[in-house]
Design an enzyme around this catalytic site. Structure first.
Site, PDB file in Angstrom:
ATOM      1  N   PRO A   2       1.145  -1.423  -0.401  1.00  0.00           N
ATOM      2  CA  PRO A   2       0.009  -0.032   0.144  1.00  0.00           C
ATOM      3  C   PRO A   2       0.471   1.150   0.226  1.00  0.00           C
ATOM      4  O   PRO A   2       1.790   1.805   0.989  1.00  0.00           O
ATOM      5  CB  PRO A   2      -0.491  -0.178   1.906  1.00  0.00           C
ATOM      6  CG  PRO A   2      -0.430  -1.714   1.838  1.00  0.00           C
ATOM      7  CD  PRO A   2       0.850  -2.061   0.957  1.00  0.00           C
ATOM      8  N   GLU A   3       0.393   2.244  -0.960  1.00  0.00           N
ATOM      9  CA  GLU A   3       1.133   3.800  -1.170  1.00  0.00           C
ATOM     10  C   GLU A   3       0.403   4.571  -0.109  1.00  0.00           C
ATOM     11  O   GLU A   3      -0.343   4.122   0.743  1.00  0.00           O
ATOM     12  CB  GLU A   3       1.232   4.062  -2.068  1.00  0.00           C
ATOM     13  CG  GLU A   3       2.032   2.878  -3.345  1.00  0.00           C
ATOM     14  CD  GLU A   3       3.556   3.238  -3.441  1.00  0.00           C
ATOM     15  OE1 GLU A   3       3.824   4.644  -2.549  1.00  0.00           O
ATOM     16  OE2 GLU A   3       4.214   3.389  -4.052  1.00  0.00           O
TER      17      GLU A   3
END
Ligand code: ZN
Length: 275
Positions: A2-3
């Protein structure tokens, strides 16, 4: 992995659903890797706390907790999703996914669950009478002013791409947003950070904030997909201009996008638009 925009979306989604809820009971799985401090200590600290709010710090999700009746946080529960972690809000009858490491039963009748197959995610409890509030290692990239941003790179003898990924400088900038912002700013990823001109740094600062805010805005419309029991699906990605577009024509000049490895990461750029 996840960014930052995804983590922001998840934190907002959990905040919408659980702000004001109270933790009744905590169940933790037997794997020790997710726990930064002992699970028994975490569950004792979490039980009976009210969730005042949930927000993002870098790529961490921070739950601000208080004893009932208090408006000032006395503790924090900090969730880092690692590579494959998911934070879900569900009903107790929702199917318990394999690799569920935490289930928090809430007064509303819902449950918050932490699921992580690869176990690189981390759960940490901080009692604020003993510990500092969590601020993360670097500066928040979505709000850093231009002068502070420019100072981060002054005299640095490493590639600008590597500097953008350095979490002790900017907290939460990942590979996609580093490549995309360097393209928008017209800067080659390999250029030495300390040699980038002020006007270019101003373009990079604007581009980085633009791509992150744009992705957060897109992600906001898919919040429900993130926190239901099905977990990760439907996050609207920013339209990538260079990231993973190796060999495809640049959207500005038509030159094939190049890929190199820099700081151990696949790095994508246009050899004509970026100098
Ligand atoms: Zn180009």
């Amino acid at each position: 992995m996840p960014e930052l925009p995804e983590v922001e979306t998840i934190a907002r989604g959990v905040d919408d659903r659980l702000r004001g809820d109270r933790i009744l009971e905590v169940w933790f799985g037997s794997h020790t890797q997710p726990f930064k401090n002992p699970p028994a200590e975490q569950s004792a600290g979490l039980e009976s706390k009210v969730i005042l709010g949930v927000h993002r710090v870098g790529k961490h999700i921070v739950c601000e907790l208080a004893t009932p009746g208090n408006e000032t946080p006395s503790a924090q529960w900090i969730v880092h999703l690692g590579m494959t972690g998911r934070l879900l809000v569900t009903t107790p009858d929702g199917l318990v996914a394999p690799h569920t490491h935490a289930r928090l039963t809430l007064a509303s009748g819902r449950e918050m669950r932490f699921v992580d197959p690869r176990r690189f995610g981390r759960l940490e409890f901080r009692a604020l009478e003993n510990d500092q509030a969590f601020t993360g290692p670097g500066t928040e990239p979505t709000t850093i002013p231009l002068d502070a941003f420019a100072r981060l790179f002054r005299g640095r003898k490493l590639a600008i791409k590597a500097a953008l990924l350095n979490q002790t400088l900017l907290h939460g900038v990942g590979n996609i947003y580093a490549d995309e912002s360097l393209f928008r700013a017209g800067i080659r990823p390999r250029r030495m950070a300390g040699r980038i001109k002020p006007a270019e740094l101003a373009r990079l600062h604007a581009a980085l904030q633009e791509v992150l805010q744009h992705a957060i805005a897109l992600g906001g419309s898919s919040v429900s997909d993130y926190v239901d029991a099905n977990g990760v699906r439907g996050f609207f990605q920013l339209e990538h201009r260079v990231y993973l577009r190796t060999g495809q024509p640049c959207l500005v000049c038509g030159t094939p996008i190049r890929r190199i490895v820099l700081a151990g990461r696949g790095t994508h750029y246009c050899p004509v638009c970026q100098r």
